[in-house]
Design a protein around this motif. Structure first.
Motif, PDB file in Angstrom:
ATOM      1  N   LEU A 109      45.837  39.934  29.830  1.00  0.00           N
ATOM      2  CA  LEU A 109      44.535  40.030  28.381  1.00  0.00           C
ATOM      3  C   LEU A 109      44.888  41.569  27.362  1.00  0.00           C
ATOM      4  CD1 LEU A 109      42.524  38.546  26.601  1.00  0.00           C
ATOM      5  CD2 LEU A 109      40.915  40.234  28.107  1.00  0.00           C
ATOM      6  N   THR A 110      45.404  41.252  26.577  1.00  0.00           N
ATOM      7  CA  THR A 110      46.401  42.597  26.120  1.00  0.00           C
ATOM      8  C   THR A 110      45.789  42.492  24.604  1.00  0.00           C
ATOM      9  OG1 THR A 110      48.239  41.495  25.756  1.00  0.00           O
ATOM     10  CG2 THR A 110      47.722  42.821  27.749  1.00  0.00           C
ATOM     11  N   GLY A 111      46.421  43.872  24.093  1.00  0.00           N
ATOM     12  CA  GLY A 111      46.549  43.684  21.941  1.00  0.00           C
ATOM     13  C   GLY A 111      45.036  45.017  21.965  1.00  0.00           C
ATOM     14  N   LYS A 112      44.373  44.544  20.762  1.00  0.00           N
ATOM     15  CA  LYS A 112      43.320  45.548  20.627  1.00  0.00           C
ATOM     16  C   LYS A 112      42.345  45.362  21.421  1.00  0.00           C
ATOM     17  CE  LYS A 112      44.874  45.621  15.313  1.00  0.00           C
ATOM     18  NZ  LYS A 112      44.944  44.666  14.398  1.00  0.00           N
ATOM     19  N   PHE A 152      40.475  48.572  26.949  1.00  0.00           N
ATOM     20  CA  PHE A 152      41.030  48.170  28.511  1.00  0.00           C
ATOM     21  C   PHE A 152      41.530  46.476  28.238  1.00  0.00           C
ATOM     22  CE2 PHE A 152      36.997  50.828  28.219  1.00  0.00           C
ATOM     23  CZ  PHE A 152      37.016  51.524  28.720  1.00  0.00           C
ATOM     24  N   PRO A 153      42.979  47.056  28.734  1.00  0.00           N
ATOM     25  CA  PRO A 153      43.621  45.588  29.200  1.00  0.00           C
ATOM     26  C   PRO A 153      43.074  45.004  30.696  1.00  0.00           C
ATOM     27  CG  PRO A 153      45.220  47.425  28.186  1.00  0.00           C
ATOM     28  CD  PRO A 153      43.910  48.387  28.405  1.00  0.00           C
ATOM     29  N   ILE A 154      43.234  43.344  30.789  1.00  0.00           N
ATOM     30  CA  ILE A 154      42.848  43.263  31.895  1.00  0.00           C
ATOM     31  C   ILE A 154      44.448  42.286  32.681  1.00  0.00           C
ATOM     32  CG2 ILE A 154      40.767  41.864  33.338  1.00  0.00           C
ATOM     33  CD1 ILE A 154      38.998  42.514  30.887  1.00  0.00           C
ATOM     34  N   THR A 155      43.865  42.168  33.474  1.00  0.00           N
ATOM     35  CA  THR A 155      44.601  41.338  34.737  1.00  0.00           C
ATOM     36  C   THR A 155      43.926  40.064  34.733  1.00  0.00           C
ATOM     37  OG1 THR A 155      46.380  43.173  34.534  1.00  0.00           O
ATOM     38  CG2 THR A 155      46.488  40.950  36.319  1.00  0.00           C
ATOM     39  N   ASN A 197      34.174  42.574  28.684  1.00  0.00           N
ATOM     40  CA  ASN A 197      34.663  43.864  29.705  1.00  0.00           C
ATOM     41  C   ASN A 197      36.033  44.424  28.704  1.00  0.00           C
ATOM     42  OD1 ASN A 197      32.647  43.177  31.461  1.00  0.00           O
ATOM     43  ND2 ASN A 197      33.686  42.243  32.733  1.00  0.00           N
ATOM     44  N   ALA A 198      37.333  43.760  28.420  1.00  0.00           N
ATOM     45  CA  ALA A 198      37.848  44.158  27.918  1.00  0.00           C
ATOM     46  C   ALA A 198      38.032  44.983  26.685  1.00  0.00           C
ATOM     47  CB  ALA A 198      39.252  43.247  27.373  1.00  0.00           C
ATOM     48  N   GLU A 199      36.161  45.082  26.207  1.00  0.00           N
ATOM     49  CA  GLU A 199      36.477  46.248  24.723  1.00  0.00           C
ATOM     50  C   GLU A 199      37.267  45.710  24.060  1.00  0.00           C
ATOM     51  OE1 GLU A 199      34.403  49.311  25.924  1.00  0.00           O
ATOM     52  OE2 GLU A 199      33.313  48.460  27.417  1.00  0.00           O
ATOM     53  N   PRO A 200      37.153  44.522  23.313  1.00  0.00           N
ATOM     54  CA  PRO A 200      38.159  44.698  22.263  1.00  0.00           C
ATOM     55  C   PRO A 200      37.847  45.750  20.904  1.00  0.00           C
ATOM     56  CG  PRO A 200      36.755  42.809  21.949  1.00  0.00           C
ATOM     57  CD  PRO A 200      36.270  43.280  22.985  1.00  0.00           C
TER      58      PRO A 200
END
Length: 164
Positions: free
Chosen positions: A7-10, A13-16, A96-99
């Motif tokens: 889970l990446t991008g803007k 925190f990128p998440i696996t 959790n990744a906080e966009p």
């Protein structure tokens, strides 16, 4: 086949994402019943108050229950984990990744196609990770159900999620 999804991008925190451990997550949903049950708004305090008062009434009338019933309940839970189909909501992972504030869409990349979902519609996404007690090895690692109406048309062969 890769068992993890990024889970990446803007996002801050990128998440696996590792779907193989979600079977132990308390937030998992039973997909055999999830699409058939109408979801209703739950007032947690009201539900808690009702359950406590029912428990109190039962103890006054019947007396305390013996704890021996717990073993059969554990056996039932274990059996359902071995044979059930499960999913989990995507929204907590995105939270959790906080966009970033300027993020507007989530791009779902599968082996066949790319899907675009507005960030405000992500709350409806369910990630299916188990079918009949087995991980989704053939067409997984997860199936994406965009909403309750997509029970029979999940997106398969998911590679990644990207916020834009």
């Amino acid at each position: 086949m890769e068992k993890i999804i990024l889970l990446t991008g803007k996002v801050k925190f990128p998440i696996t994402l590792d779907p193989t451990v979600w079977i132990f997550d308390e937030r998992k949903l039973d997909l055999d019943t999830y699409f058939d049950v109408q979801e209703k708004e739950i007032n947690e305090l009201e539900e808690y108050t009702k359950s406590i008062s029912e428990h109190w009434d039962r103890e006054i009338i019947e007396g305390a229950q013996l704890p021996s019933a717990k073993k059969s309940e554990k056996k039932f839970i274990k059996e359902s984990m071995i044979t059930g189909s499960f999913g989990i909501r995507f929204q907590p992972f995105l939270d959790n990744a906080e966009p970033y504030d300027d993020a507007t869409t989530v791009i779902i990349e599968s082996a066949e196609q790319v899907y675009t979902v507005p960030v405000d519609k992500v709350k409806d996404i369910i990630l299916g990770f188990s079918k009949n007690g087995k991980p989704l090895n053939e067409d997984g690692p997860v199936h994406v159900y965009l909403n309750k109406d997509s029970k029979n048309q999940p997106i398969k062969h998911i590679k990644s999620f990207r916020v834009e």
